[in-house]
Design an enzyme around this catalytic site. Structure first.
Site, PDB file in Angstrom:
ATOM      1  CG  HIS A  37      -0.401   0.126   2.527  1.00  0.00           C
ATOM      2  ND1 HIS A  37       0.443  -0.822   3.080  1.00  0.00           N
ATOM      3  CD2 HIS A  37      -0.501   1.101   3.469  1.00  0.00           C
ATOM      4  CE1 HIS A  37       0.809  -0.443   4.292  1.00  0.00           C
ATOM      5  NE2 HIS A  37       0.253   0.736   4.554  1.00  0.00           N
ATOM      6  CG  HIS A  39       0.138   4.488   4.623  1.00  0.00           C
ATOM      7  ND1 HIS A  39      -0.585   3.748   5.529  1.00  0.00           N
ATOM      8  CD2 HIS A  39      -0.700   5.452   4.162  1.00  0.00           C
ATOM      9  CE1 HIS A  39      -1.824   4.237   5.608  1.00  0.00           C
ATOM     10  NE2 HIS A  39      -1.918   5.269   4.786  1.00  0.00           N
ATOM     11  CG  ASP A  41       4.784   3.315   7.376  1.00  0.00           C
ATOM     12  OD1 ASP A  41       3.939   3.681   6.530  1.00  0.00           O
ATOM     13  OD2 ASP A  41       4.488   2.574   8.333  1.00  0.00           O
ATOM     14  CG  HIS A  42       4.210   0.143   4.328  1.00  0.00           C
ATOM     15  ND1 HIS A  42       4.071  -1.165   4.729  1.00  0.00           N
ATOM     16  CD2 HIS A  42       3.786   0.897   5.370  1.00  0.00           C
ATOM     17  CE1 HIS A  42       3.572  -1.202   5.964  1.00  0.00           C
ATOM     18  NE2 HIS A  42       3.397   0.043   6.367  1.00  0.00           N
ATOM     19  CG  HIS A  93      -3.949   0.349   6.766  1.00  0.00           C
ATOM     20  ND1 HIS A  93      -3.863   0.953   7.999  1.00  0.00           N
ATOM     21  CD2 HIS A  93      -2.791   0.661   6.106  1.00  0.00           C
ATOM     22  CE1 HIS A  93      -2.709   1.615   8.078  1.00  0.00           C
ATOM     23  NE2 HIS A  93      -2.040   1.441   6.949  1.00  0.00           N
TER      24      HIS A  93
HETATM   25 ZN    ZN Z   1       2.816   0.882   8.142  1.00  0.00          ZN
HETATM   26 ZN    ZN Z   2      -0.016   1.829   6.445  1.00  0.00          ZN
END
Ligand code: ZN
Ligand code: ZN
Length: 242
Positions: A37, A39, A41-42, A93
């Site tokens: 996904h 975000h 942090d990914h 999410h």
């Molecule tokens: Zn995350």
């Molecule tokens: Zn996330």
């Protein structure tokens, strides 16, 4: 990171530096990046890793991912590293979140669940509805018992603290918490988890269980009795839990 003697695949690299360090230490060629996904942090390391290695980037069909990326959605299969991954749509999410499942990696199935299914918990609902998240978790819960769950974050101990307040009499949960506390005290990860374990201890996979329903309705007596109402109230309870 999944690796053999020469090649590696990484999932959700939030930063490039630790991946470069691992590639260098192992003398590995980065073959592909899988993204669950959008975000940061990914995805924060994707552009630098791609620029340096020219690796494939495979991500969700409907979310922004650093280009160039191959876009996949539920039902697709991805061949990387000599392995076949099934793509599973798991919105909740984020709106276009996907998971990757491989039926056999070194003798057992493996699932990369991003921020949808954590050990002992599930992701917050930033872009989706409780109904979507419940359906997404149902899809993951239908994978084989011995599936190793590789999730996006080591949130296990704080998730288990919440799980214990939902199910204080769940002995499998109490045992699992003890094992995870010992792992963390020894500086080791609690992950990957096993799907069979998650079914026994994760309240978000157990929201149709009578004990969980009763706990939710004790906490929030006005909660509707339908499964989506219970799941939504359980997720809200976790949001407010300290
Ligand atoms: Zn995350
Ligand atoms: Zn996330």
């Amino acid at each position: 990171m999944l690796r053999d003697a020469q090649r590696a695949v990484v999932v959700d690299p939030g930063q490039s530096a630790p991946v470069f360090a691992a590639l260098q230490a192992g003398g590995l060629q980065l073959e592909a990046i899988l993204v669950t996904h959008h975000h940061a942090d990914h995805t924060g390391g994707v552009a630098e890793l791609h620029a340096a290695t020219g690796c494939r980037v495979i991500g969700p069909a409907t979310e922004p991912v650093p280009e160039p990326a191959e876009r996949v959605a539920g039902g697709a299969t991805v061949e990387v590293f000599g392995l076949r991954f099934e793509v599973i749509d798991v919105p909740g999410h984020t709106a276009g979140h996907i998971a990757f499942f491989c039926a056999d990696v070194g003798g057992a199935p493996l699932a990369f669940t991003g921020d949808t299914l954590f050990s002992g918990g599930c992701g917050r609902l930033f872009e989706g509805t409780p109904a979507q998240m419940l359906a997404s978790l149902d899809r993951l819960a239908a994978l084989p018992d011995d599936t190793r769950i590789c999730c996006g974050h080591e949130y296990t101990l704080s998730n288990l603290k919440f799980a214990r307040s939902v199910e204080p009499h769940n002995t499998a949960l109490a045992d699992h918490e003890q094992r995870c506390q010992a792992q963390r005290a020894a500086g080791r990860p609690t992950l990957p988890s096993l799907l069979s374990t998650e079914r026994a201890i994760n309240p978000f996979l157990r929201s149709r269980n009578t004990d969980v329903i009763d706990a939710v309705r004790r906490f929030a007596p006005d909660t509707p009795r339908d499964e989506i109402g219970i799941f939504a109230a359980l997720r809200q309870w976790k949001n407010d839990f300290r």
